[in-house]
Write an enzyme that holds these catalytic residues in place. Sequence first.
Site: not given
Ligand code: GRF
Length: 313
Positions: A92, A109, A111, A138, A147, A176
């Site tokens: 973040m 990354n 997202h 993505s 992004d 993901e």
């Molecule tokens: C995920 O949803 C990712 O897409 C977003 O932040 C979240 C991270 O979750 N960028 P984690 O820390 O991988 O569990």
Amino acid sequence: MMPKARVGVLISGRGSNMAALLYASRADDCPYEIVLVAANDPQAPGLALAAAEGVPTFARAHQGLKRAEFDAIIDVELRRAGCDFVALAGYMRLLSADFVANWQDRMVNIHPSLLPAHKGLHVHEAVLAAGETVSGCSVHLVTPELDDGPVLGQTRVAVVPGDTPETLAARILIAEHQLYPRVLAGLVSRATAPETLLDRVRQLALALPEAEEKLSHGSPGFFVRGGKFFAYFQRDHHGDGITAVLVKASGVEEQAQLIENDPDLYYRPAYFGPSGWIGIRLDTGETDWQHVDDWLTRSWRASAPKRLAMLPF
Ligand code: GRF
């Protein structure tokens, strides 16, 4: 077999995508390994998981540091760990321009939306508010804009009636975890694929004055117009399994010297060896492209007609 690409993962929290990348990497045929998990929050739960799995971790709170200062600290750690690629997984932090430039084409990354739709935060709320019936996730290359980099892979996830941001997020997270390891594996494999290596050699070779390309006994060869060949790209030549570029050394003595000094990098190529050509391997997993460029230039000079070889560059 090619050594595995070394990946550093940056997290800020839970780290479930990091875990997905890590467990996928434990398969024998996975082309990458996770060599560092770093966080900008020493309390990030993902750190404990990585440590428990025997992966080196690094944590440093970013508070009190300028963005570029903090990124420089992370950059040092990534390099110290010998990372070839960086995967952001719930990291973040906005990144400084220098950091992004340092890892250009080698940083990805994930997202939780179908980019370019719904960049930034509060993605699922926005998807539901827009009444969309499909969302997804993505994986993209990281560029200076948030992004925004080229999308490398996506998975579509249906929005179901009654979805809340939480239920939708949870389902997308499953997608993901499938997508990220697959796309990262594809990216690192492409980086070391013979076609990619040939493209780079070609780019360097054809940047030299009056350089041209033609096939020579099945291998892409580079020659100076009106002059001789100065480089050949070889890939699994007669089944030797090697990807390499051949350039002209000053003779067999230098050739022997080079091989003695660095037998992992240099070798004496079949057929070309006796006339002083030297093979530079491109499949060691750590190709120094500046070094390849220097050799191509030197070999070009040795092969170019006098009027060109004198050019100052
Ligand atoms: C995920 O949803 C990712 O897409 C977003 O932040 C979240 C991270 O979750 N960028 P984690 O820390 O991988 O569990």
